[in-house]
Write an enzyme that holds these catalytic residues in place. Structure first.
Site, mmCIF file in Angstrom:
data_model
loop_
_atom_site.group_PDB
_atom_site.id
_atom_site.type_symbol
_atom_site.label_atom_id
_atom_site.label_comp_id
_atom_site.label_asym_id
_atom_site.label_seq_id
_atom_site.Cartn_x
_atom_site.Cartn_y
_atom_site.Cartn_z
ATOM 1 N N ALA A 37 0.828 -1.201 0.000
ATOM 2 C CA ALA A 37 0.000 0.000 0.000
ATOM 3 C C ALA A 37 0.861 1.250 0.000
ATOM 4 O O ALA A 37 0.689 2.151 -0.824
ATOM 5 C CB ALA A 37 -0.945 -0.010 1.200
ATOM 6 N N SER A 64 4.924 -6.345 6.470
ATOM 7 C CA SER A 64 3.949 -7.432 6.359
ATOM 8 C C SER A 64 3.837 -8.000 4.957
ATOM 9 O O SER A 64 3.615 -9.199 4.781
ATOM 10 C CB SER A 64 2.570 -6.933 6.826
ATOM 11 O OG SER A 64 2.575 -6.647 8.205
ATOM 12 N N ARG A 66 5.902 -8.730 2.644
ATOM 13 C CA ARG A 66 6.859 -9.777 2.251
ATOM 14 C C ARG A 66 6.515 -11.137 2.844
ATOM 15 O O ARG A 66 6.985 -12.172 2.369
ATOM 16 C CB ARG A 66 8.284 -9.383 2.644
ATOM 17 C CG ARG A 66 8.546 -9.357 4.132
ATOM 18 C CD ARG A 66 9.994 -8.938 4.413
ATOM 19 N NE ARG A 66 10.944 -9.959 4.027
ATOM 20 C CZ ARG A 66 11.504 -10.805 4.887
ATOM 21 N NH1 ARG A 66 11.204 -10.756 6.175
ATOM 22 N NH2 ARG A 66 12.372 -11.706 4.476
ATOM 23 N N TRP A 67 5.665 -11.160 3.891
ATOM 24 C CA TRP A 67 5.294 -12.428 4.509
ATOM 25 C C TRP A 67 4.103 -13.088 3.815
ATOM 26 O O TRP A 67 3.740 -14.218 4.142
ATOM 27 C CB TRP A 67 4.977 -12.228 5.992
ATOM 28 C CG TRP A 67 6.158 -11.763 6.772
ATOM 29 C CD1 TRP A 67 6.433 -10.490 7.157
ATOM 30 C CD2 TRP A 67 7.251 -12.567 7.235
ATOM 31 N NE1 TRP A 67 7.624 -10.440 7.845
ATOM 32 C CE2 TRP A 67 8.152 -11.699 7.918
ATOM 33 C CE3 TRP A 67 7.555 -13.924 7.156
ATOM 34 C CZ2 TRP A 67 9.328 -12.158 8.501
ATOM 35 C CZ3 TRP A 67 8.730 -14.373 7.747
ATOM 36 C CH2 TRP A 67 9.595 -13.498 8.405
ATOM 37 N N ALA A 68 3.460 -12.379 2.876
ATOM 38 C CA ALA A 68 2.252 -12.910 2.245
ATOM 39 C C ALA A 68 2.587 -14.120 1.384
ATOM 40 O O ALA A 68 3.315 -14.012 0.398
ATOM 41 C CB ALA A 68 1.590 -11.824 1.400
ATOM 42 N N GLU A 136 -8.419 -20.032 -3.883
ATOM 43 C CA GLU A 136 -8.264 -20.043 -2.430
ATOM 44 C C GLU A 136 -9.644 -19.970 -1.783
ATOM 45 O O GLU A 136 -10.663 -19.815 -2.469
ATOM 46 C CB GLU A 136 -7.351 -18.906 -1.966
ATOM 47 C CG GLU A 136 -5.909 -19.094 -2.400
ATOM 48 C CD GLU A 136 -4.984 -17.969 -1.980
ATOM 49 O OE1 GLU A 136 -5.475 -16.992 -1.374
ATOM 50 O OE2 GLU A 136 -3.776 -18.060 -2.269
ATOM 51 N N HIS A 257 -6.241 -16.525 10.932
ATOM 52 C CA HIS A 257 -5.914 -17.468 9.865
ATOM 53 C C HIS A 257 -6.074 -18.875 10.425
ATOM 54 O O HIS A 257 -5.585 -19.172 11.520
ATOM 55 C CB HIS A 257 -4.484 -17.262 9.367
ATOM 56 C CG HIS A 257 -4.242 -17.900 8.036
ATOM 57 N ND1 HIS A 257 -4.136 -19.262 7.884
ATOM 58 C CD2 HIS A 257 -4.124 -17.373 6.795
ATOM 59 C CE1 HIS A 257 -3.955 -19.548 6.611
ATOM 60 N NE2 HIS A 257 -3.935 -18.411 5.928
ATOM 61 N N ARG A 306 -12.437 -18.166 5.569
ATOM 62 C CA ARG A 306 -11.518 -18.380 6.683
ATOM 63 C C ARG A 306 -12.219 -18.466 8.036
ATOM 64 O O ARG A 306 -11.824 -19.247 8.903
ATOM 65 C CB ARG A 306 -10.469 -17.273 6.704
ATOM 66 C CG ARG A 306 -9.426 -17.439 5.624
ATOM 67 C CD ARG A 306 -8.452 -16.295 5.604
ATOM 68 N NE ARG A 306 -7.392 -16.545 4.631
ATOM 69 C CZ ARG A 306 -6.452 -15.672 4.312
ATOM 70 N NH1 ARG A 306 -6.455 -14.476 4.872
ATOM 71 N NH2 ARG A 306 -5.526 -15.979 3.422
ATOM 72 N N HIS A 365 -4.518 -12.831 12.346
ATOM 73 C CA HIS A 365 -3.907 -12.699 11.026
ATOM 74 C C HIS A 365 -4.149 -11.357 10.363
ATOM 75 O O HIS A 365 -3.217 -10.736 9.847
ATOM 76 C CB HIS A 365 -4.432 -13.816 10.125
ATOM 77 C CG HIS A 365 -3.868 -13.820 8.743
ATOM 78 N ND1 HIS A 365 -2.520 -13.960 8.496
ATOM 79 C CD2 HIS A 365 -4.464 -13.702 7.522
ATOM 80 C CE1 HIS A 365 -2.308 -13.935 7.181
ATOM 81 N NE2 HIS A 365 -3.470 -13.759 6.568
ATOM 82 N N GLU A 389 -4.084 -2.417 5.157
ATOM 83 C CA GLU A 389 -4.722 -3.040 6.311
ATOM 84 C C GLU A 389 -5.105 -2.044 7.394
ATOM 85 O O GLU A 389 -6.052 -2.272 8.140
ATOM 86 C CB GLU A 389 -3.810 -4.129 6.894
ATOM 87 C CG GLU A 389 -4.485 -4.999 7.936
ATOM 88 C CD GLU A 389 -3.636 -6.179 8.375
ATOM 89 O OE1 GLU A 389 -4.070 -6.886 9.310
ATOM 90 O OE2 GLU A 389 -2.554 -6.398 7.800
ATOM 91 N N ARG A 400 -12.432 -10.651 5.622
ATOM 92 C CA ARG A 400 -11.735 -10.479 4.341
ATOM 93 C C ARG A 400 -11.699 -11.765 3.544
ATOM 94 O O ARG A 400 -11.356 -12.822 4.063
ATOM 95 C CB ARG A 400 -10.303 -9.994 4.588
ATOM 96 C CG ARG A 400 -9.455 -9.926 3.324
ATOM 97 C CD ARG A 400 -8.061 -9.438 3.623
ATOM 98 N NE ARG A 400 -7.284 -10.372 4.404
ATOM 99 C CZ ARG A 400 -6.510 -11.332 3.896
ATOM 100 N NH1 ARG A 400 -6.458 -11.511 2.594
ATOM 101 N NH2 ARG A 400 -5.814 -12.120 4.677
#
Length: 560
Positions: A37, A64, A66-68, A136, A257, A306, A365, A389, A400
């Site tokens: 963002a 955050s 880069r962790w997706a 997904e 999550h 989820r 999450h 976020e 989400r």
């Protein structure tokens, strides 16, 4: 209508106690945050000819995004449609999505994804060069693009990092924690105060003066004892916004999550994520007896939204008195090549997903709510924008949909960029900070906040537990600044931000007496039409939290 909640929290700080800024820099736009963002906003602002300062709590290549492990949802298959994507998004959001925001997301998403590719992001393709699409949880079609199998966030971050680094019109202030908003004589955002964490171009408290401020600080998962969020996700943006008078909404909808890697009963902080993309490729959930328990729970079984999967896992854990369930990915061909990051992390923990069942459990999450914005990213404070976020655009509603988060960052960053290009006021000098409540939480109180949230305000909630959590938050707020450890510094500032955001989440969760999306009340198990409203949260001039009901479709942001 203001709600008479079962309790509230009073006396929260309206600014963080900190030394006066000892240095400053100026730019047209100050962006706080360096994920998808924030960096996309910076690139769009630069395309409009504006100078940009990017303030980030970590290095610009961290955070955050880069962790997706999941991907980016966008309608690219001719057999798919924006209308179908919108329906899936609204089903997951359980009546609280804002239709105009969803429409913007699903119709503008493909173009913004193409722009991201133009900035250098490389996504997985088949032998003919076409983008590979997968599915997904909650999606009715294959519309998720990935990079490096399960390393989408890392690739996106790399591409945006390189694009921003190459632009001399972007000033990077790394390893800096944002503190509070600066305002001019008209009450408009005029920059931020911040503290460089011992690294970077300048040390100590300083200020960035700007004609507009864009918060893109990511999530607030660290309000819980265990989360998939990185350690810097302490809710700084939402806390800053609340202290500045901005309205936040839907904070009670914290997505857990379903499948974080279970590392033992004493694990705290960031936990490894086991992406639902594995379930998209055929992995299934099993209980201790080896039985699949999602069949019959939802037509999509393991690919249900989820909140449905997290609730089902939690029910099994309660039923069997266990701390985790099992993910069976052994049938997925080429698992190490398809999901190298996940396989490597599991093997570090002594688990080989190729041959072993993987222990998984729900963990905090994603914050579906945040600072409320309009379709141009404007908050209720003139000159202050929010993206990603930290914002509540109305896209996510009560829960989400998978892989809509990176897409939201792309779409609404472009919309903010367009608004910044249309009109910015002339630079104005910020006013000196007026006296205000500024107590700090002793860092020793941080663990009490996170343990309380994980114990009483997690995936499973009850009225009694929420009342107990409110009492603890209120007691901590009343004691701000009273202990020797409550002194200005990063540890106290983070603890205070955590208390502020955790209190707001708890107040909203206690007030919403229904089960909807990822807000699950055992004492109110049904979804009620009476509660098909947003709960707006704000801090008043004495630091007390207030809630207001707002119907879906009713605007709260007045265009500046």
């Amino acid at each position: 209508m203001t709600l008479a909640a079962s309790g509230t929290v009073t006396g929260l700080p309206l600014r963080l106690a900190a030394p006066d800024p000892g240095w400053e820099l100026a730019a047209d736009v100050c962006v706080v945050g360096s994920g998808i963002a924030g960096l996309c906003v910076a690139l769009h602002a630069r395309a409009a000819g504006l100078s940009v300062a990017v303030v980030t709590k970590v290095g610009v290549d961290d955070g955050s995004t880069r962790w997706a492990q999941g991907g980016i949802a966008a309608v690219l298959d001719p057999a798919d449609s924006p209308e179908a994507h919108a329906v899936d998004t609204e089903v997951a959001g359980v009546g609280l999505c804002e239709p105009d925001a969803v429409r913007a997301l699903v119709t503008e998403g493909p173009e913004r994804l193409a722009q991201l590719i133009g900035w250098g992001a490389a996504f997985d393709r088949d032998a003919t060069g076409r983008l590979l699409l997968t599915r997904e949880g909650g999606h009715s079609a294959d519309r998720i693009v990935h990079a490096g199998g399960d390393a989408t966030g890392s690739e996106v971050q790399r591409a945006l990092h390189e694009a921003v680094r190459a632009d001399p019109g972007v000033t990077l202030v790394e390893h800096a924690m944002v503190l509070d908003l600066l305002r001019d004589a008209q009450g408009r955002a005029a920059g931020v105060t911040l503290h460089v964490l011992g690294e970077g171009s300048a040390d100590g408290v300083g200020a960035v003066r700007a004609r507009a401020v864009v918060l893109a600080t990511g999530g607030m998962g660290q309000i819980y004892a265990a989360t998939t969020n990185p350690s810097v996700s302490t809710g700084d943006g939402v806390a800053l916004g609340l202290r500045a008078g901005a309205v936040a909404t839907d904070l009670e909808f914290v997505q857990f999550h379903p499948t974080a890697l279970y590392l033992g009963p004493d694990a705290r902080g960031q936990q490894p994520l086991v992406s639902e993309a594995l379930r998209g490729e055929g992995a299934v959930l099993r209980d201790d007896a080896g039985d699949r328990f999602m069949v019959g729970v939802h037509p999509l079984a393991e690919l249900a939204p989820r909140d449905v999967v997290a609730k089902a896992i939690t029910r099994v854990m309660l039923r069997d008195d266990v701390r985790h369930v099992w993910l069976d990915a052994r049938s997925i061909p080429g698992l190490p090549e398809r999901f190298p990051t996940i396989v490597a992390r599991c093997r570090e923990a002594g688990i080989d997903p190729v041959t072993d069942l993987v222990p998984v459990t729900p963990a905090a999450h994603y914050a579906s709510g945040g600072l409320v914005t309009d379709l141009a990213g404007r908050t209720t404070v003139p000159g202050l924008y929010a993206c990603g976020e930290v914002a509540s655009t109305g896209v996510h509603g009560a829960n989400r949909l998978a892989s809509n988060s990176l897409l939201e960052g792309l779409v609404f960053a472009a919309r903010i960029g367009a608004e910044l290009a249309r009109s910015l006021p002339l630079p104005a000098a910020p006013l000196a900070g007026a006296p205000a409540l500024s107590g700090l939480l002793d860092p020793a109180g941080r663990e009490r906040v996170t343990d309380t949230m994980s114990g009483s305000v997690a995936a499973l909630r009850t009225g009694a537990g929420l009342d107990s959590a409110l009492a603890i938050m209120a007691a901590l707020s009343r004691a701000l600044g009273e202990s020797a450890g409550a002194v200005p510094g990063v540890a106290s500032w983070e603890a205070t931000d955590l208390l502020t955001v955790a209190s707001a989440v708890t107040v909203a969760a206690a007030a919403r007496e229904e089960t909807r999306g990822c807000h699950w009340r055992e004492d109110h198990p049904e979804t009620s039409e009476e509660w098909r409203v947003h709960l707006d949260v704000r801090l008043d001039s004495t630091g007390d939290l207030h809630l207001t009901r707002r119907p879906v479709g009713a605007a709260v942001v007045v265009p500046w």
